[in-house]
Enzyme design. Sequence first.
Site, short mmCIF file in Angstrom:
data_model
loop_
_atom_site.label_atom_id
_atom_site.label_comp_id
_atom_site.label_asym_id
_atom_site.label_seq_id
_atom_site.Cartn_x
_atom_site.Cartn_y
_atom_site.Cartn_z
N TRP A 102 -3.84 0.69 -3.27
CA TRP A 102 -3.03 0.59 -2.05
C TRP A 102 -3.77 1.15 -0.84
O TRP A 102 -3.65 0.62 0.27
CB TRP A 102 -1.68 1.26 -2.25
CG TRP A 102 -0.93 0.63 -3.38
CD1 TRP A 102 -0.61 1.19 -4.59
CD2 TRP A 102 -0.45 -0.72 -3.45
NE1 TRP A 102 0.05 0.27 -5.38
CE2 TRP A 102 0.17 -0.90 -4.71
CE3 TRP A 102 -0.46 -1.79 -2.55
CZ2 TRP A 102 0.74 -2.10 -5.11
CZ3 TRP A 102 0.12 -2.99 -2.93
CH2 TRP A 102 0.71 -3.15 -4.19
N ASP A 172 0.95 7.27 3.46
CA ASP A 172 1.78 6.31 2.74
C ASP A 172 2.40 7.08 1.57
O ASP A 172 1.72 7.43 0.62
CB ASP A 172 0.92 5.14 2.25
CG ASP A 172 1.70 4.17 1.36
OD1 ASP A 172 2.90 4.38 1.14
OD2 ASP A 172 1.07 3.19 0.89
N LYS A 196 11.20 2.89 -4.65
CA LYS A 196 10.85 3.82 -5.72
C LYS A 196 11.85 4.98 -5.76
O LYS A 196 12.61 5.10 -6.70
CB LYS A 196 9.43 4.37 -5.53
CG LYS A 196 8.33 3.52 -6.16
CD LYS A 196 7.83 2.43 -5.27
CE LYS A 196 6.57 1.80 -5.86
NZ LYS A 196 6.08 0.68 -5.05
#
Length: 360
Positions: A102, A172, A196
Amino acid sequence: MNRAFNFNAGPAALPEWALQEAQKELLNFRDTGMSVMELSHRSKDYEAVHNEAKSLLTSLLSIPEDYEILFLQGGASLQFSMVPMNLLQEGKTAYYALTGSWSEKALKEAQKIGQTAVAVSSKENSYKNIPALDSASIPSDAAYLHITSNNTIYGTQWQQFPTGLNVPLVADMSSDILCKPLNIEQFDLIYAGAQKNLGPSGVTVVIIKKDLLSRANDSLPTMLNYNTHAKNNSLYNTPPTFGIYLLSLVLKWVTNEGGLEAIAKRNNEKAALLYNEIDNSEGFYNGHADVDSRSNMNVTFTLNSDEASKAFLAQAKEAGFVGLNGHRSIGGCRASIYNAVPVENVERLAQFMNEFRKNY
């Protein structure tokens, strides 16, 4: 109804209490005669939901008044572009810490916008660890430093965040926000896809320092400009109202469970159950991440042969465990144990791992 033992990486398990509350109000939200999905986003009924979500998040994370909370769409993937579009000024360089797939994707998008550099990387080590970062190596005139706090694919997590920086720190936190107490003032911008620990997919939370907003690029297309959303309380256009409503229920659940201190204690307990099985298996299970970089959200491991891995996943599926396949890019196994995954489910998985090892 039997609930699955849900270890999906995302969209992930939601608190059963939040789902039940949403079910109760699905057809008639607070005596409006409508579902929250049917309310006008300009109505007082929805505005109360919207502002309550912001208030709950502010309380849980102790967000100071000099930060804005935004509810956006497009996931973290859109933030990969919005961050540099708003913050990477011409003549400056944005620095990225590479700790997994990511962060690589975030860097790739930033490279389309302006000048970038890699601050530190663990790619050569197959992303098994969070590399040491020398804050002094980041020039004081850098646009910002970007990190990915938790790496779902490789199962690594920052244990200590960079300090001593003279540049904005951007994080992030899609896969570990709310997993433990956090000093918001260490960061200038945090973004997190909700699916999440925060709620369902479709909502992205952005927490940004107002001073950073004042310096953001104001010549961007309207919807890509952070200031558009900050000035309009994230209501410039129709927000994902049902997702924000569920997010508010999840935040209430976290509050009712005792807040982030209690959540962190439970997360440590859950992670220890699985890592103990791995560490005491005499090499039958092998953790991907180095011990000092292990994630409390995503436990990644392989078995000592491909045949054993396939048998493990097949038998786990038969036993009712969902989502234990490793990411398609690296294979193996992964148990995502986000906030809403009950301790009892993790205990069952640890027991299954122990019995499988003994019987295989």
